[in-house]
Design a protein around this motif. Sequence first.
Motif, PDB file in Angstrom:
ATOM      1  N   ALA A 131      -9.937 -46.753  12.639  1.00 40.84           N
ATOM      2  CA  ALA A 131      -8.495 -46.581  12.490  1.00 40.84           C
ATOM      3  C   ALA A 131      -8.151 -46.002  11.120  1.00 40.84           C
ATOM      4  N   LEU A 132      -8.840 -46.442  10.096  1.00 43.45           N
ATOM      5  CA  LEU A 132      -8.591 -45.927   8.742  1.00 43.45           C
ATOM      6  C   LEU A 132      -8.929 -44.439   8.656  1.00 43.45           C
ATOM      7  N   ALA A 133     -10.026 -44.059   9.282  1.00 44.20           N
ATOM      8  CA  ALA A 133     -10.399 -42.644   9.264  1.00 44.20           C
ATOM      9  C   ALA A 133      -9.432 -41.805  10.093  1.00 44.20           C
ATOM     10  N   ALA A 134      -8.976 -42.353  11.215  1.00 45.07           N
ATOM     11  CA  ALA A 134      -8.103 -41.590  12.115  1.00 45.07           C
ATOM     12  C   ALA A 134      -6.746 -41.309  11.487  1.00 45.07           C
ATOM     13  N   ARG A 135      -6.263 -42.183  10.608  1.00 49.02           N
ATOM     14  CA  ARG A 135      -4.932 -41.975  10.018  1.00 49.02           C
ATOM     15  C   ARG A 135      -4.971 -41.032   8.817  1.00 49.02           C
ATOM     16  N   ALA A 136      -6.158 -40.649   8.372  1.00 50.22           N
ATOM     17  CA  ALA A 136      -6.288 -39.805   7.178  1.00 50.22           C
ATOM     18  C   ALA A 136      -6.253 -38.331   7.558  1.00 50.22           C
ATOM     19  N   SER A 137      -5.204 -37.636   7.158  1.00 48.97           N
ATOM     20  CA  SER A 137      -5.095 -36.202   7.416  1.00 48.97           C
ATOM     21  C   SER A 137      -5.674 -35.424   6.241  1.00 48.97           C
ATOM     22  N   VAL A 138      -6.256 -34.267   6.531  1.00 51.10           N
ATOM     23  CA  VAL A 138      -6.932 -33.466   5.509  1.00 51.10           C
ATOM     24  C   VAL A 138      -6.440 -32.027   5.579  1.00 51.10           C
ATOM     25  N   PHE A 139      -5.936 -31.536   4.449  1.00 54.26           N
ATOM     26  CA  PHE A 139      -5.460 -30.155   4.357  1.00 54.26           C
ATOM     27  C   PHE A 139      -6.294 -29.403   3.320  1.00 54.26           C
ATOM     28  N   ALA A 140      -6.748 -28.227   3.678  1.00 54.24           N
ATOM     29  CA  ALA A 140      -7.480 -27.363   2.762  1.00 54.24           C
ATOM     30  C   ALA A 140      -6.519 -26.317   2.206  1.00 54.24           C
ATOM     31  N   MET A 141      -6.464 -26.213   0.883  1.00 55.38           N
ATOM     32  CA  MET A 141      -5.595 -25.199   0.285  1.00 55.38           C
ATOM     33  C   MET A 141      -6.284 -23.842   0.289  1.00 55.38           C
ATOM     34  N   ILE A 142      -5.608 -22.874   0.866  1.00 55.09           N
ATOM     35  CA  ILE A 142      -6.061 -21.484   0.806  1.00 55.09           C
ATOM     36  C   ILE A 142      -5.147 -20.774  -0.175  1.00 55.09           C
ATOM     37  N   GLU A 143      -5.712 -20.384  -1.307  1.00 56.31           N
ATOM     38  CA  GLU A 143      -4.880 -19.846  -2.390  1.00 56.31           C
ATOM     39  C   GLU A 143      -5.616 -18.816  -3.237  1.00 56.31           C
ATOM     40  N   THR A 144      -6.674 -18.240  -2.677  1.00 56.68           N
ATOM     41  CA  THR A 144      -7.394 -17.172  -3.360  1.00 56.68           C
ATOM     42  C   THR A 144      -7.782 -16.104  -2.345  1.00 56.68           C
ATOM     43  N   ALA A 145      -8.142 -14.921  -2.855  1.00 52.04           N
ATOM     44  CA  ALA A 145      -8.593 -13.850  -1.974  1.00 52.04           C
ATOM     45  C   ALA A 145      -9.850 -14.267  -1.216  1.00 52.04           C
ATOM     46  N   ARG A 146     -10.729 -15.014  -1.879  1.00 52.92           N
ATOM     47  CA  ARG A 146     -11.951 -15.475  -1.214  1.00 52.92           C
ATOM     48  C   ARG A 146     -11.621 -16.478  -0.106  1.00 52.92           C
ATOM     49  N   GLY A 147     -10.701 -17.380  -0.375  1.00 51.74           N
ATOM     50  CA  GLY A 147     -10.280 -18.321   0.660  1.00 51.74           C
ATOM     51  C   GLY A 147      -9.608 -17.612   1.821  1.00 51.74           C
ATOM     52  N   LEU A 148      -8.818 -16.592   1.502  1.00 52.43           N
ATOM     53  CA  LEU A 148      -8.151 -15.814   2.541  1.00 52.43           C
ATOM     54  C   LEU A 148      -9.168 -15.144   3.452  1.00 52.43           C
ATOM     55  N   ALA A 149     -10.224 -14.583   2.860  1.00 56.91           N
ATOM     56  CA  ALA A 149     -11.255 -13.913   3.650  1.00 56.91           C
ATOM     57  C   ALA A 149     -12.003 -14.895   4.549  1.00 56.91           C
ATOM     58  N   ALA A 150     -12.072 -16.152   4.119  1.00 63.87           N
ATOM     59  CA  ALA A 150     -12.800 -17.169   4.884  1.00 63.87           C
ATOM     60  C   ALA A 150     -11.862 -18.037   5.722  1.00 63.87           C
ATOM     61  N   ALA A 151     -10.620 -17.621   5.890  1.00 60.69           N
ATOM     62  CA  ALA A 151      -9.614 -18.470   6.550  1.00 60.69           C
ATOM     63  C   ALA A 151     -10.047 -18.893   7.952  1.00 60.69           C
ATOM     64  N   ALA A 152     -10.578 -17.988   8.733  1.00 66.74           N
ATOM     65  CA  ALA A 152     -10.977 -18.328  10.101  1.00 66.74           C
ATOM     66  C   ALA A 152     -12.093 -19.359  10.103  1.00 66.74           C
ATOM     67  N   GLU A 153     -13.073 -19.200   9.207  1.00 63.19           N
ATOM     68  CA  GLU A 153     -14.171 -20.158   9.129  1.00 63.19           C
ATOM     69  C   GLU A 153     -13.683 -21.514   8.642  1.00 63.19           C
ATOM     70  N   ILE A 154     -12.763 -21.519   7.677  1.00 66.15           N
ATOM     71  CA  ILE A 154     -12.200 -22.775   7.179  1.00 66.15           C
ATOM     72  C   ILE A 154     -11.446 -23.490   8.294  1.00 66.15           C
ATOM     73  N   CYS A 155     -10.647 -22.755   9.030  1.00 66.52           N
ATOM     74  CA  CYS A 155      -9.837 -23.353  10.092  1.00 66.52           C
ATOM     75  C   CYS A 155     -10.682 -23.858  11.259  1.00 66.52           C
ATOM     76  N   ALA A 156     -11.929 -23.443  11.333  1.00 62.01           N
ATOM     77  CA  ALA A 156     -12.815 -23.891  12.408  1.00 62.01           C
ATOM     78  C   ALA A 156     -13.553 -25.185  12.062  1.00 62.01           C
ATOM     79  N   VAL A 157     -13.342 -25.722  10.869  1.00 64.03           N
ATOM     80  CA  VAL A 157     -14.058 -26.934  10.445  1.00 64.03           C
ATOM     81  C   VAL A 157     -13.549 -28.139  11.244  1.00 64.03           C
TER      82      VAL A 157
END
Length: 253
Positions: A131-157
């Motif tokens: 229950a503790l794990a299920a209530r924990a939401s996780v957001f990854a910040m995309i805020e660089t050109a490198r993160g932008l290029a990897a957006a699809a791979e990040i969103c698939a995690v």
Amino acid sequence: MTSRLQDALAANPQVWGGWVTGPTALGPDEFARAGYDYVGFDVQHGYLDDADAARMLRRLEHVPIATAVRLPGPDAAPIGRVLDAGADAVIVAMVESAAVAAAAVAATRYAPDGVRSFGPLRASLGLDPAALAARASVFAMIETARGLAAAAEICAVPGLTGVYVGPADLAISLGCAPAQAWSQREVLDAMLRVQRTAAAAGLVPGIHAGTGAVGKIMAQSGFRMITLASEGQCLRRGAAAHLQEARGRGVDG
């Protein structure tokens, strides 16, 4: 057991957030009184560390507002500490790869699914690891050109709740000034690309808008978790309005 943030996202097309950058007893209460859905605590740029955030989180148990904490990286100890204190979500800054996003998710999950250590601090959270794990939401910040290029791979995690755009750093990474984040087509297109990628993956697209006017535009563009202003911005705007009224100029000067 769901969190207040999960409940708000399930019930509303958008959730609106305030931001806290320093130790305060009043900030989250006033955001709640104003009708905001969540408040974010900034451990990356603010005058807070994760222990400060944990102390403030513990006193919010009976304040009707969801909570998130922005952390500078996916280190398990600080992520676990704020979740143990009751944070509904963690927002991990500067994510540029699926591996870093996966590390952030692992920090919110117990073995065998992750590396989180068991130690809930708030009695109302209970003692059930699932229950503790299920209530924990996780957001990854995309805020660089490198993160932008990897957006699809990040969103698939697996286990990721959403992505959260940092406009200022994204603008800098794309060769623009932070103040140009909302005026340069290249930066706006990049933000919308992240939104579309997240939505297509079934994730929550979030963004740090900075003002209500920008927040409205971002909501119309499909973003769902939108931070409007910090406690400092709200104080400055309100203080200026009161001073103008006292001087007989009205709120428009």
